[in-house]
Write a protein that holds these residues in place. Structure first.
Motif, PDB file in Angstrom:
ATOM      1  N   GLN A 152      39.015  31.658  37.848  1.00 26.22           N
ATOM      2  CA  GLN A 152      39.281  33.084  37.708  1.00 26.22           C
ATOM      3  C   GLN A 152      40.775  33.319  37.504  1.00 26.22           C
ATOM      4  O   GLN A 152      41.602  32.461  37.843  1.00 26.22           O
ATOM      5  CB  GLN A 152      38.820  33.848  38.966  1.00 26.22           C
ATOM      6  CG  GLN A 152      37.331  33.775  39.235  1.00 26.22           C
ATOM      7  CD  GLN A 152      36.916  34.612  40.432  1.00 26.22           C
ATOM      8  OE1 GLN A 152      37.745  35.245  41.102  1.00 26.22           O
ATOM      9  NE2 GLN A 152      35.625  34.631  40.711  1.00 26.22           N
ATOM     10  N   LEU A 154      43.894  35.640  38.701  1.00 28.12           N
ATOM     11  CA  LEU A 154      44.199  36.413  39.901  1.00 28.12           C
ATOM     12  C   LEU A 154      45.707  36.477  40.088  1.00 28.12           C
ATOM     13  O   LEU A 154      46.363  35.427  40.190  1.00 28.12           O
ATOM     14  CB  LEU A 154      43.552  35.765  41.126  1.00 28.12           C
ATOM     15  CG  LEU A 154      43.665  36.478  42.466  1.00 28.12           C
ATOM     16  CD1 LEU A 154      42.926  37.812  42.431  1.00 28.12           C
ATOM     17  CD2 LEU A 154      43.109  35.604  43.589  1.00 28.12           C
ATOM     18  N   LEU A 161      37.944  28.717  42.735  1.00 21.97           N
ATOM     19  CA  LEU A 161      37.238  29.076  43.964  1.00 21.97           C
ATOM     20  C   LEU A 161      36.738  27.798  44.644  1.00 21.97           C
ATOM     21  O   LEU A 161      36.199  26.909  43.980  1.00 21.97           O
ATOM     22  CB  LEU A 161      36.062  29.996  43.670  1.00 21.97           C
ATOM     23  CG  LEU A 161      36.412  31.398  43.163  1.00 21.97           C
ATOM     24  CD1 LEU A 161      35.136  32.171  42.836  1.00 21.97           C
ATOM     25  CD2 LEU A 161      37.242  32.168  44.193  1.00 21.97           C
ATOM     26  N   THR A 168      35.558  34.940  48.284  1.00 22.81           N
ATOM     27  CA  THR A 168      36.048  36.171  47.667  1.00 22.81           C
ATOM     28  C   THR A 168      35.604  37.357  48.511  1.00 22.81           C
ATOM     29  O   THR A 168      34.423  37.487  48.851  1.00 22.81           O
ATOM     30  CB  THR A 168      35.526  36.327  46.233  1.00 22.81           C
ATOM     31  OG1 THR A 168      34.092  36.230  46.233  1.00 22.81           O
ATOM     32  CG2 THR A 168      36.090  35.241  45.332  1.00 22.81           C
ATOM     33  N   ARG A 172      40.863  40.188  49.497  1.00 27.96           N
ATOM     34  CA  ARG A 172      41.546  38.895  49.490  1.00 27.96           C
ATOM     35  C   ARG A 172      40.637  37.826  48.884  1.00 27.96           C
ATOM     36  O   ARG A 172      39.412  37.944  48.909  1.00 27.96           O
ATOM     37  CB  ARG A 172      41.975  38.491  50.905  1.00 27.96           C
ATOM     38  CG  ARG A 172      40.826  38.273  51.864  1.00 27.96           C
ATOM     39  CD  ARG A 172      41.319  38.159  53.315  1.00 27.96           C
ATOM     40  NE  ARG A 172      40.202  37.937  54.227  1.00 27.96           N
ATOM     41  CZ  ARG A 172      39.855  36.748  54.704  1.00 27.96           C
ATOM     42  NH1 ARG A 172      40.553  35.673  54.354  1.00 27.96           N
ATOM     43  NH2 ARG A 172      38.829  36.631  55.519  1.00 27.96           N
ATOM     44  N   THR A 173      41.267  36.805  48.349  1.00 31.71           N
ATOM     45  CA  THR A 173      40.574  35.636  47.806  1.00 31.71           C
ATOM     46  C   THR A 173      41.218  34.390  48.381  1.00 31.71           C
ATOM     47  O   THR A 173      42.449  34.270  48.399  1.00 31.71           O
ATOM     48  CB  THR A 173      40.645  35.620  46.274  1.00 31.71           C
ATOM     49  OG1 THR A 173      40.010  36.793  45.759  1.00 31.71           O
ATOM     50  CG2 THR A 173      39.968  34.382  45.714  1.00 31.71           C
ATOM     51  N   GLU A 222      45.570  32.411  50.706  1.00 33.10           N
ATOM     52  CA  GLU A 222      44.843  33.577  50.197  1.00 33.10           C
ATOM     53  C   GLU A 222      45.775  34.446  49.366  1.00 33.10           C
ATOM     54  O   GLU A 222      46.994  34.456  49.567  1.00 33.10           O
ATOM     55  CB  GLU A 222      44.253  34.408  51.335  1.00 33.10           C
ATOM     56  CG  GLU A 222      45.270  35.122  52.196  1.00 33.10           C
ATOM     57  CD  GLU A 222      44.608  36.007  53.248  1.00 33.10           C
ATOM     58  OE1 GLU A 222      45.126  37.111  53.470  1.00 33.10           O
ATOM     59  OE2 GLU A 222      43.590  35.591  53.838  1.00 33.10           O
ATOM     60  N   SER A 224      46.339  38.213  48.785  1.00 31.36           N
ATOM     61  CA  SER A 224      46.034  39.535  49.319  1.00 31.36           C
ATOM     62  C   SER A 224      47.313  40.365  49.316  1.00 31.36           C
ATOM     63  O   SER A 224      48.420  39.819  49.376  1.00 31.36           O
ATOM     64  CB  SER A 224      45.465  39.446  50.746  1.00 31.36           C
ATOM     65  OG  SER A 224      46.396  38.832  51.620  1.00 31.36           O
TER      66      SER A 224
END
Length: 338
Positions: A152, A154, A161, A168, A172-173, A222, A224
């Motif tokens: 992805q 981002l 991932l 996800t 946040r991821t 992460e 975020s």
């Protein structure tokens, strides 16, 4: 006569070192035999001896990579058949991350993307070595599935991932920098340039996440509040998972300060982990596999003599440590000795 004698001596000196260097670079088959005897069952399951004898897609991938490296097609086939029969998911081309001896054998059908990557990379290498298009087809199916579902964009970066579910969230991821298998991404980039972008972003994300006196990154990060930072849901430790970052970077011929930071930290503190925020350290030593990677880093940057090679050998006791040992020797053979 004197001139002839000096010329012969010089010729001997010149030819002796390449012969020695070549010997250092040859795969050490006894290591693979030790590994197989200790961790690979007759059915083709790689056993995590330090974790209730479970198996992982990651471990199957390690075993398959090593089997190709040591030209052991029979073991490779056993590993691949067991992986398909026991970890293949019904919903896609990927693999459940865990198998346990008790029932249900697969308690969680979620995947681990690093395991999928390792299996696909091993299949690609097996196709090239043994000219089996079936391996290649399977590899491409795994790679394309990962590309569609796990890569992805981002915050201006390309991310991987860690699994299909659970990473996800609304705000946040979460990623694991130890899942960036750089040499595999280089191989996969022949199919799509997103893998090259993923490699570049892995290095860029590391640039933003070197913490503490050791300047290391936590195992989990992460994105975020529009920035990268240690993941809230995990302790901010540089630990077992991230030992693999310098291994994969040397193997993928990537340059990054973390390689030297890792070697310096391990040489100074000789502990299994460090909290990169508080500075708290483990009270016990790292496994031998961590030291094998540190020696690989030294060999790659020229601070360790090629004649020394990697002195760490498998002992048949700890699956993960011995995996790191053998993979370090493999990376040494393919990248440092090439």
């Amino acid at each position: 006569m004197e001139i002839k004698f000096l010329s012969s001596s010089l010729l001997l000196a010149i030819t002796a070192f390449p012969l020695f260097a070549n010997a250092q670079c040859e795969p050490k088959h006894w290591m693979w035999h030790t590994y197989k005897k200790s961790f690979v069952t007759d059915e083709g399951r790689v056993v995590d001896t330090a974790n209730k004898r479970i198996s992982h897609s990651e471990g199957q991938g390690y075993g398959m990579l090593l089997a190709v490296h040591y030209d052991d097609k029979a073991t490779f086939n056993k590993l691949w058949v067991w992986t398909q029969n026991n970890l293949q998911r019904d919903v896609d081309e990927l693999f459940s991350w865990k198998w346990q001896p008790s029932t249900p054998h697969v308690p969680d059908k979620n995947n681990a993307s690093d395991g999928d990557i390792l299996v696909a990379w091993a299949l690609m290498r097996a196709e090239k070595q043994w000219r089996n298009e079936g391996y290649g087809r399977s590899a491409r199916n795994i790679i394309r599935t990962l590309q569609r579902s796990h890569i992805q964009r981002l915050g201006g970066e390309t991310i991987l991932l860690p699994g299909a579910h659970g990473f996800t969230f609304k705000e946040r991821t979460v990623v694991n920098p130890g899942y960036w298998v750089y040499p595999a991404f280089d191989a996969f980039s022949q199919y799509d340039k997103s893998w090259e972008r993923l490699s570049n972003s892995g290095l860029s994300i590391l640039d933003k996440n070197l913490y503490g006196d050791a300047k290391l990154t936590p195992d989990w990060l992460e994105y975020s509040r529009e920035k990268w930072q240690p993941a809230d849901s995990f302790a901010p430790q540089f630990s077992y998972s991230n030992y693999r970052i310098p291994l994969y970077m040397v193997w993928g011929e990537k340059q990054h300060p973390l390689n030297r930071n890792y070697q310096n930290w391990l040489g100074r503190d000789n502990v299994a982990w460090v909290d990169v925020i508080s500075g708290q350290k483990a009270t016990y030593q790292p496994p031998p596999g961590a030291n094998a990677i540190a020696q690989l880093v030294e060999l790659a940057d020229g601070t360790r003599s090629m004649k020394q090679g990697i002195s760490v050998s498998p002992d048949g006791k700890d699956y993960y440590s011995d995996s790191l040992v053998l993979l370090s020797h493999m990376a040494f053979t393919e990248r440092v000795c090439k």
